[in-house]
Design an enzyme around this catalytic site. Structure first.
Site, PDB file in Angstrom:
ATOM      1  N   ASP A 261       0.863  -1.180   0.000  1.00 18.95           N
ATOM      2  CA  ASP A 261       0.000   0.000   0.000  1.00 18.95           C
ATOM      3  C   ASP A 261       0.897   1.227   0.000  1.00 18.95           C
ATOM      4  O   ASP A 261       1.898   1.265   0.736  1.00 18.95           O
ATOM      5  CB  ASP A 261      -0.915   0.015   1.220  1.00 18.95           C
ATOM      6  CG  ASP A 261      -2.118   0.937   1.019  1.00 18.95           C
ATOM      7  OD1 ASP A 261      -3.231   0.439   0.823  1.00 18.95           O
ATOM      8  OD2 ASP A 261      -1.928   2.175   1.047  1.00 18.95           O
ATOM      9  N   ASP A 307      -7.752  -2.927  -5.214  1.00 22.32           N
ATOM     10  CA  ASP A 307      -8.928  -2.649  -4.392  1.00 22.32           C
ATOM     11  C   ASP A 307      -8.967  -1.129  -4.267  1.00 22.32           C
ATOM     12  O   ASP A 307      -8.462  -0.547  -3.318  1.00 22.32           O
ATOM     13  CB  ASP A 307      -8.787  -3.328  -3.025  1.00 22.32           C
ATOM     14  CG  ASP A 307     -10.057  -3.249  -2.203  1.00 22.32           C
ATOM     15  OD1 ASP A 307     -11.076  -2.767  -2.730  1.00 22.32           O
ATOM     16  OD2 ASP A 307     -10.027  -3.642  -1.023  1.00 22.32           O
ATOM     17  N   CYS A 360     -15.891  -0.454  -3.985  1.00 25.49           N
ATOM     18  CA  CYS A 360     -17.136  -0.572  -3.216  1.00 25.49           C
ATOM     19  C   CYS A 360     -18.021   0.622  -3.569  1.00 25.49           C
ATOM     20  O   CYS A 360     -18.629   1.243  -2.702  1.00 25.49           O
ATOM     21  CB  CYS A 360     -16.874  -0.666  -1.720  1.00 25.49           C
ATOM     22  SG  CYS A 360     -15.880   0.666  -1.016  1.00 25.49           S
TER      23      CYS A 360
END
Length: 444
Positions: A261, A307, A360
């Site tokens: 990340d 993601d 999402c």
């Protein structure tokens, strides 16, 4: 505290949120610190009232003809909790810290006002500036989709198949009355009530790593990546490691998964979670200044997962305050971040490998439109149709969630009962035989 006093406290917190526009968790924490007489059950009840008011903020204000904190709370008692005017009036006596009595107009609106003539964004309780975007995504179902996002979410858990089957996890948590999730073969669901959810850190099954909190849609997003034992996988936005842990289970600890990340602070929780889950094939790559800590993975990965940072519109059931704090500028920022990440990911996908893009979000701009823009400039990548993605993951039933707007699979609370997620799997040139159909991803 009596229930009426809890309603007064909720109105006070809603007033604070309107004045200071900050996360609801901060407002609740500050209220609790300055009202120490309120016990844990009182604080939980007050938080539940505040969240219900935020879920139904637009429709409650429409019913009451006002968007004040008091009006929003009174309207939400009707819209979210199904209380009639008499029951609400019984709470508003002005005695013992109860809210002041209802005015004649308030009682009349609670008795007779409807949403029949309300616009979709009011019926669906989402910001007006998103009305056109919801219409583009859902057509005449926009209000229904918004209403589903305004409902309470269940507590979903993922059975960690490195340590236990779903049946074993269900047995260990039988006292919480879990049920199998309808779509994920490794999910458990504990239905939501009006109080707080189960205290998972106190559950042996959680402490020993048999289960992990993860919404069913997030589980499905990981399953649709179809990670296989022995593969080389890069999770480019690993954060706290939720999907990395799910992928490690699919891989049965065989092969190598690299968790990275760009914000190293977000990776901090992953180390404890790896140990608890027994995931031994995950290598955490922390950013180190200007050093290229992923250089050795260039052109080597069978699967790269993005993601992606997004508006989070699909998770409003769990974060109802977020929808009212979301601004158009945030969408533009997220679109730029997503495009940059997609360009970065290309570097690591081997010929014949896959690039999985997950959000999402329910907005087409962040999903199908973002994919169309990427594919337009990367002729060596091809998106798998949603139905094929589901079939290759061993989850053919998910073919019914293939996006009607382009490539990928799109889930929403109204359509699937889970959070809103979008998944698009792309293959990079090469020989198609190097992307074989895997066995069903379950408890094997």
């Amino acid at each position: 505290m009596i229930p009426a006093a809890q309603v007064s406290a909720a109105i006070e917190i809603l007033d604070d949120l309107a004045a200071r526009r900050r996360p609801v968790a901060d407002a609740l924490k500050d209220w609790g610190a300055s009202h120490r007489f309120a016990g844990s059950k009182d604080r939980a009840a007050i938080a539940s009232l505040v969240f219900d008011a935020l879920r139904k903020r637009a429709s409650a204000a429409w019913i009451m003809g006002s968007d004040t904190a008091r009006a929003t709370m009174l309207g939400a008692l009707r819209e979210a909790r199904g209380q009639d005017a008499a029951a609400i009036a019984a709470l508003c006596t002005g005695e013992r810290h109860a809210p002041p009595p209802l005015s004649e107009e308030e009682r009349a609106r609670l008795e007779t006002a409807t949403l029949d003539d309300a616009p979709d964004h009011v019926k669906g309780d989402y910001p007006e500036w998103l009305a056109e975007r919801f219409a583009a995504a859902f057509g005449d179902r926009a209000a229904a989709e918004g209403a589903a996002l305004a409902a309470r979410a269940p507590v979903d858990l993922r059975a960690n198949i490195l340590k236990a089957s779903r049946e074993q996890a269900l047995a260990k948590l039988a006292h919480l009355a879990p049920i199998p999730t309808p779509l994920s073969p490794i999910g458990l669901r504990i239905e939501a009530g009006q109080g707080r959810g189960p205290a998972l850190p106190a559950e042996t099954a959680y402490v020993k790593g048999l289960v992990e909190p993860q919404d069913e849609a997030s589980q499905l997003a990981a399953l649709l990546c179809a990670a296989a034992p022995g593969e080389q996988v890069l999770d480019l936005c690993a954060g706290g490691g939720g999907k990395a842990l799910a992928l490690a289970g699919q891989m049965h600890n065989k092969g190598q998964l690299y968790a990275y990340d760009a914000d190293g602070r977000r990776l901090m929780p992953i180390h404890e979670r790896l140990e608890r889950a027994g995931a031994r094939n995950i290598q955490v790559r922390q950013p180190k200044g200007k050093a290229d800590v992923l250089a050795d993975l260039e052109g080597r990965c069978d699967l790269v997962l993005i993601d992606a940072p997004c508006t989070g519109t699909g998770t409003w059931r769990r974060h109802p305050d977020a929808k009212w704090r979301l601004a158009p500028g945030a969408l533009e920022l997220r679109l730029k971040e997503q495009a940059v990440l997609l360009e970065q990911a290309v570097r690591f996908v081997r010929p014949g490998g896959r690039l999985a893009y997950v959000t999402c979000s329910l907005l087409r701009e962040e999903n199908e439109d973002q994919m169309a823009g990427f594919l337009a400039v990367h002729a060596d990548f091809a998106a798998l149709p949603g139905a094929e993605t589901a079939e290759r993951a061993g989850l053919p039933d998910l073919a019914r969630f293939a996006s009607p707007h382009g490539a990928g699979v799109r889930l929403s609370p109204a359509s699937s009962g889970a959070d809103g997620f979008y998944v698009c799997v792309m293959r990079r040139g090469g020989n198609a035989e190097r992307f074989p159909l895997p066995a069903r991803r379950g408890e094997g």
